[in-house]
Design an enzyme around this catalytic site. Sequence first.
Site, PDB file in Angstrom:
ATOM      1  N   ASP A  64       0.831  -1.213   0.000  1.00  0.00           N
ATOM      2  CA  ASP A  64       0.000   0.000   0.000  1.00  0.00           C
ATOM      3  C   ASP A  64       0.862   1.258   0.000  1.00  0.00           C
ATOM      4  O   ASP A  64       0.551   2.241  -0.652  1.00  0.00           O
ATOM      5  CB  ASP A  64      -1.081  -0.028   1.102  1.00  0.00           C
ATOM      6  CG  ASP A  64      -0.600   0.338   2.497  1.00  0.00           C
ATOM      7  OD1 ASP A  64       0.568   0.716   2.653  1.00  0.00           O
ATOM      8  OD2 ASP A  64      -1.412   0.250   3.439  1.00  0.00           O
ATOM      9  N   SER A 117       1.251   2.633   5.028  1.00  0.00           N
ATOM     10  CA  SER A 117       1.184   4.092   5.148  1.00  0.00           C
ATOM     11  C   SER A 117      -0.244   4.607   5.068  1.00  0.00           C
ATOM     12  O   SER A 117      -0.501   5.782   5.297  1.00  0.00           O
ATOM     13  CB  SER A 117       2.011   4.723   4.042  1.00  0.00           C
ATOM     14  OG  SER A 117       1.454   4.408   2.788  1.00  0.00           O
ATOM     15  N   CYS A 118      -1.188   3.746   4.703  1.00  0.00           N
ATOM     16  CA  CYS A 118      -2.590   4.148   4.696  1.00  0.00           C
ATOM     17  C   CYS A 118      -3.030   4.439   6.126  1.00  0.00           C
ATOM     18  O   CYS A 118      -2.427   3.958   7.077  1.00  0.00           O
ATOM     19  CB  CYS A 118      -3.473   3.033   4.153  1.00  0.00           C
ATOM     20  SG  CYS A 118      -3.206   2.690   2.426  1.00  0.00           S
ATOM     21  N   VAL A 119      -4.083   5.227   6.250  1.00  0.00           N
ATOM     22  CA  VAL A 119      -4.623   5.493   7.578  1.00  0.00           C
ATOM     23  C   VAL A 119      -6.083   5.050   7.614  1.00  0.00           C
ATOM     24  O   VAL A 119      -6.852   5.344   6.700  1.00  0.00           O
ATOM     25  CB  VAL A 119      -4.507   6.985   7.937  1.00  0.00           C
ATOM     26  CG1 VAL A 119      -5.236   7.284   9.245  1.00  0.00           C
ATOM     27  CG2 VAL A 119      -3.046   7.377   8.074  1.00  0.00           C
ATOM     28  N   GLY A 173      -0.621   4.725   9.140  1.00  0.00           N
ATOM     29  CA  GLY A 173       0.322   5.800   8.872  1.00  0.00           C
ATOM     30  C   GLY A 173       1.767   5.477   9.198  1.00  0.00           C
ATOM     31  O   GLY A 173       2.530   6.339   9.623  1.00  0.00           O
TER      32      GLY A 173
END
Lengths: 226, 161
Positions: A176, B28-30, B94
């Site tokens: 991701d 890194s996605c939230v 994150g």
Amino acid sequence: MQFPSPLFIMARNSISVWEYAMEDVLQLTKDQLDALRELGNIGSGNAATALAQFLNRKIDMDVPMAKILPLDQVSGLVGGPEQQVMGIFLKVMGQLSGRFILLIPTNTAVKLLQALMPGFEVATPGKFGDMETSCMREIGNILAGSFLNALSVLTRVPMLNSLPSMAIDMAGALLDTVISDMAAVSDHVLMIETSFVESQENLRIHIFLLPDPASLDRLLEILGVK
Amino acid sequence: MPEIYPVGMADIRIAKAPDVLAVYGVGSCVIVAMYDPKSTIGGLAHVILPDSTGIASERLNPKKFADTAVPLLYQTLSHAGVFKGSLWAKVVGGAEMFPPTEDFSLNIGKKNTEAVIDALKKLGVPVMAADTGGTAGRSMEMRLDSGRISLTVLGESARDL
């Protein structure tokens, strides 16, 4: 009225990349995908040869694919989103830019290290020291370098790879990070994918090349399939 | 039996007790979780980028960006009949998965987190708990009967948030 090409606009005014980037990758035709797959074929052929020389083993290569994947399927690419893998990530820089990622199952990584450094006691994947880390980064460097070198010769556009960064974690989490900022406009990502197999010890390395959306137009033009 | 609904990248889902909303392998996605304990309705937004500025509106997928996904989740939950006054949020993810090299640093996890917190502040939704940053990927499941989040990191046992 004829508009200047998107890349031209970007170079002159540095307007937001995304507004003028390649249309959705979903619009790619079969011919265009075939040309991209062939690109993958040439790059990975060269990289497989380099790896075989480096390891002094016979390396087989799967038929490369140019895939268009919806975002929510990316995390499951290599054995599910929570599968522990080693990721080696490099940026492709130059007139054609993109990302280059190797995903290596951790047990394969350990066997690769043992093959490369006979006599060296390889630590368990969570506890890799400087030696293991720099050795794996070097493998990434060699594979990306030989892959891109073949593409540079073919397209006559110089392409360089950045220094590699390495991490061991869940496959989904590694992927991701790599694809999120390539997916600002499209809900799909284009990836050229192949894998290398060493049959003696059943080692498998997954290789992904992701052209930047903003570079895709130029790339297709060079390949003569725009 | 409660159903488990996975929420993929750039997706928003809401559900009601006793079901479970889950995200596996967050880098890194939230993930923004909003929950209303009164109606036991909650939702997750899987945010991948901080800012939608500069993207032509007809091509914009509001579920991707912190500044658009957080209000969209709030709106969706409002339509589903939550009590806005008792709605709270939790924030997960994150991380910086790849250590920076001499050539680049991605730094996207931190930007995502900041943008999400900012968007929640604008809506006036209190942040009950957060587990963000670091260098490790996370998996999470939110039980909608209690709003409790069970968080896992590779090689560690699950903990509550």
